[in-house]
Design a protein around this motif. Structure first.
Motif, PDB file in Angstrom:
ATOM      1  N   ASP A 162       6.324  36.111   6.806  1.00 20.93           N
ATOM      2  CA  ASP A 162       6.697  34.787   6.271  1.00 20.93           C
ATOM      3  C   ASP A 162       8.146  34.716   5.812  1.00 20.93           C
ATOM      4  O   ASP A 162       8.418  34.569   4.614  1.00 20.93           O
ATOM      5  CB  ASP A 162       5.759  34.392   5.120  1.00 20.93           C
ATOM      6  CG  ASP A 162       4.315  34.256   5.572  1.00 20.93           C
ATOM      7  OD1 ASP A 162       4.100  33.886   6.737  1.00 20.93           O
ATOM      8  OD2 ASP A 162       3.416  34.545   4.750  1.00 20.93           O
ATOM      9  N   PRO A 163       9.080  34.785   6.742  1.00 17.79           N
ATOM     10  CA  PRO A 163       8.895  34.825   8.189  1.00 17.79           C
ATOM     11  C   PRO A 163       8.730  36.252   8.705  1.00 17.79           C
ATOM     12  O   PRO A 163       9.075  37.209   8.013  1.00 17.79           O
ATOM     13  CB  PRO A 163      10.200  34.217   8.708  1.00 17.79           C
ATOM     14  CG  PRO A 163      11.218  34.679   7.696  1.00 17.79           C
ATOM     15  CD  PRO A 163      10.510  34.625   6.365  1.00 17.79           C
ATOM     16  N   TRP A 164       8.220  36.366   9.915  1.00 20.20           N
ATOM     17  CA  TRP A 164       8.100  37.679  10.541  1.00 20.20           C
ATOM     18  C   TRP A 164       9.492  38.218  10.852  1.00 20.20           C
ATOM     19  O   TRP A 164      10.316  37.531  11.449  1.00 20.20           O
ATOM     20  CB  TRP A 164       7.311  37.601  11.842  1.00 20.20           C
ATOM     21  CG  TRP A 164       5.878  37.174  11.697  1.00 20.20           C
ATOM     22  CD1 TRP A 164       5.336  35.976  12.064  1.00 20.20           C
ATOM     23  CD2 TRP A 164       4.800  37.961  11.164  1.00 20.20           C
ATOM     24  NE1 TRP A 164       3.991  35.957  11.780  1.00 20.20           N
ATOM     25  CE2 TRP A 164       3.618  37.165  11.228  1.00 20.20           C
ATOM     26  CE3 TRP A 164       4.697  39.246  10.627  1.00 20.20           C
ATOM     27  CZ2 TRP A 164       2.379  37.605  10.788  1.00 20.20           C
ATOM     28  CZ3 TRP A 164       3.464  39.692  10.187  1.00 20.20           C
ATOM     29  CH2 TRP A 164       2.328  38.885  10.260  1.00 20.20           C
ATOM     30  N   THR A 196       9.000  35.093  16.187  1.00 23.23           N
ATOM     31  CA  THR A 196       7.672  34.481  16.145  1.00 23.23           C
ATOM     32  C   THR A 196       6.717  35.389  16.899  1.00 23.23           C
ATOM     33  O   THR A 196       7.138  36.199  17.754  1.00 23.23           O
ATOM     34  CB  THR A 196       7.679  33.098  16.806  1.00 23.23           C
ATOM     35  OG1 THR A 196       7.963  33.257  18.214  1.00 23.23           O
ATOM     36  CG2 THR A 196       8.722  32.188  16.168  1.00 23.23           C
ATOM     37  N   GLU A 198       4.782  34.437  19.068  1.00 24.62           N
ATOM     38  CA  GLU A 198       4.848  33.995  20.466  1.00 24.62           C
ATOM     39  C   GLU A 198       5.927  34.781  21.214  1.00 24.62           C
ATOM     40  O   GLU A 198       5.743  35.160  22.377  1.00 24.62           O
ATOM     41  CB  GLU A 198       5.149  32.501  20.538  1.00 24.62           C
ATOM     42  CG  GLU A 198       5.168  31.954  21.963  1.00 24.62           C
ATOM     43  CD  GLU A 198       5.443  30.469  22.021  1.00 24.62           C
ATOM     44  OE1 GLU A 198       5.524  29.947  23.149  1.00 24.62           O
ATOM     45  OE2 GLU A 198       5.577  29.840  20.952  1.00 24.62           O
ATOM     46  N   GLU A 199       7.044  35.052  20.539  1.00 27.36           N
ATOM     47  CA  GLU A 199       8.082  35.873  21.151  1.00 27.36           C
ATOM     48  C   GLU A 199       7.563  37.267  21.463  1.00 27.36           C
ATOM     49  O   GLU A 199       7.886  37.845  22.504  1.00 27.36           O
ATOM     50  CB  GLU A 199       9.295  35.977  20.218  1.00 27.36           C
ATOM     51  CG  GLU A 199      10.153  34.749  20.149  1.00 27.36           C
ATOM     52  CD  GLU A 199      11.342  34.972  19.222  1.00 27.36           C
ATOM     53  OE1 GLU A 199      12.322  35.597  19.662  1.00 27.36           O
ATOM     54  OE2 GLU A 199      11.274  34.524  18.057  1.00 27.36           O
TER      55      GLU A 199
END
Length: 263
Positions: A162-164, A196, A198-199
């Motif tokens: 959060d964030p990664w 992310t 997704e990445e």
């Protein structure tokens, strides 16, 4: 005495130093291992190895400048990445500040040699470096003989949520992954990029490593990575670049070569 630190700055001070302040946990541990516990008068709140009762002078990013001034150190040891430039430059106006800059094993060895020499512990530092080199050479041999070494396993090393955030290719963490025979899938990125999940899906990652620091990952976080094997790792072993790296080799052998079930 006059010496050049790892940022190219020339420093002069009375040798050997008798009142040392360390602004970096991994270098504090090194100073203890070099036999400088008496000379060490101030450390950060994160300098927990070995357990000690030295005066705490704040965190690595939020130093208590007045406390440091009150100690009247004749040498301060800082790091280019871990400490804030403005605070370090403020201290430089009144005290000799030795700044290290470590990105890989060779840089860590050079840091150990330099710190040991400037503190009057050159012989002990040289011995420590010899032991570290020998340990990593043995790890390299084991890597070649192991099935793990046949193909470089591709990994993502997470340091934050959060964030990664992951370790990029120009970090000491990434250099340690290379020493273990692993390939950082984010080696093309610098420092600690935000990504992310997704990445991550679009990489050829084979294993996700979740570090114990700075974010305290737990097994509860495994569920965020349903498509990969996940392993918790000791962040100190991958990111502390002082004498801890000698202990780290045994740790690497254990988790990557004595137990390969997670691949």
């Amino acid at each position: 005495m006059s010496y050049i630190d790892q940022t190219g700055r020339e420093l002069r001070w009375h040798f050997p130093p008798r009142r040392i302040v360390s602004l970096v946990p991994s270098q504090t541990e090194l100073l203890f291992d070099l036999g400088l516990s008496t000379e060490l008068v101030g450390v950060t709140k994160f300098c927990v190895h070995p357990p000690n009762h030295k005066l705490r002078i704040g965190g690595t990013k939020r130093l208590h400048i007045e406390k440091i001034k009150g100690l009247q150190p004749d040498l301060i040891i800082a790091n280019k990445e871990e400490n804030e430039r403005e605070q370090v430059e403020s201290l430089m106006k009144e005290f000799p500040v030795w700044v290290t800059d470590v990105h890989d094993l060779s840089g860590a060895l050079e840091m150990i040699r330099q710190v040991s020499v400037i503190t009057g512990r050159g012989e002990k530092g040289a011995q420590l470096c010899g032991e570290i080199i020998g340990a990593f050479n043995e790890l390299a041999v084991l890597r070649k003989l192991s099935p793990l070494g046949v193909t470089r396993k591709k990994v993502a090393y997470f340091i934050w949520k959060d964030p990664w955030m992951v370790a990029g290719g120009d970090t000491f963490i990434s250099a340690m992954l290379e020493q273990c025979g692993l390939e950082n899938v984010f080696k093309g990125r610098t420092r600690y990029p935000v990504i992310t999940l997704e990445e991550l899906q679009h990489t050829d990652c084979q294993l996700v490593l979740l570090s114990s620091e700075p974010f305290p990952f737990k097994e509860a976080h495994f569920s965020s990575f349903p498509d990969w094997p996940v392993k918790l790792v000791d962040g100190e072993m991958f990111s502390w670049y002082g004498s801890r790296i000698l202990r780290a080799v045994a740790y690497f052998r254990e988790i990557f070569y004595q137990n390969q079930a997670f691949f």
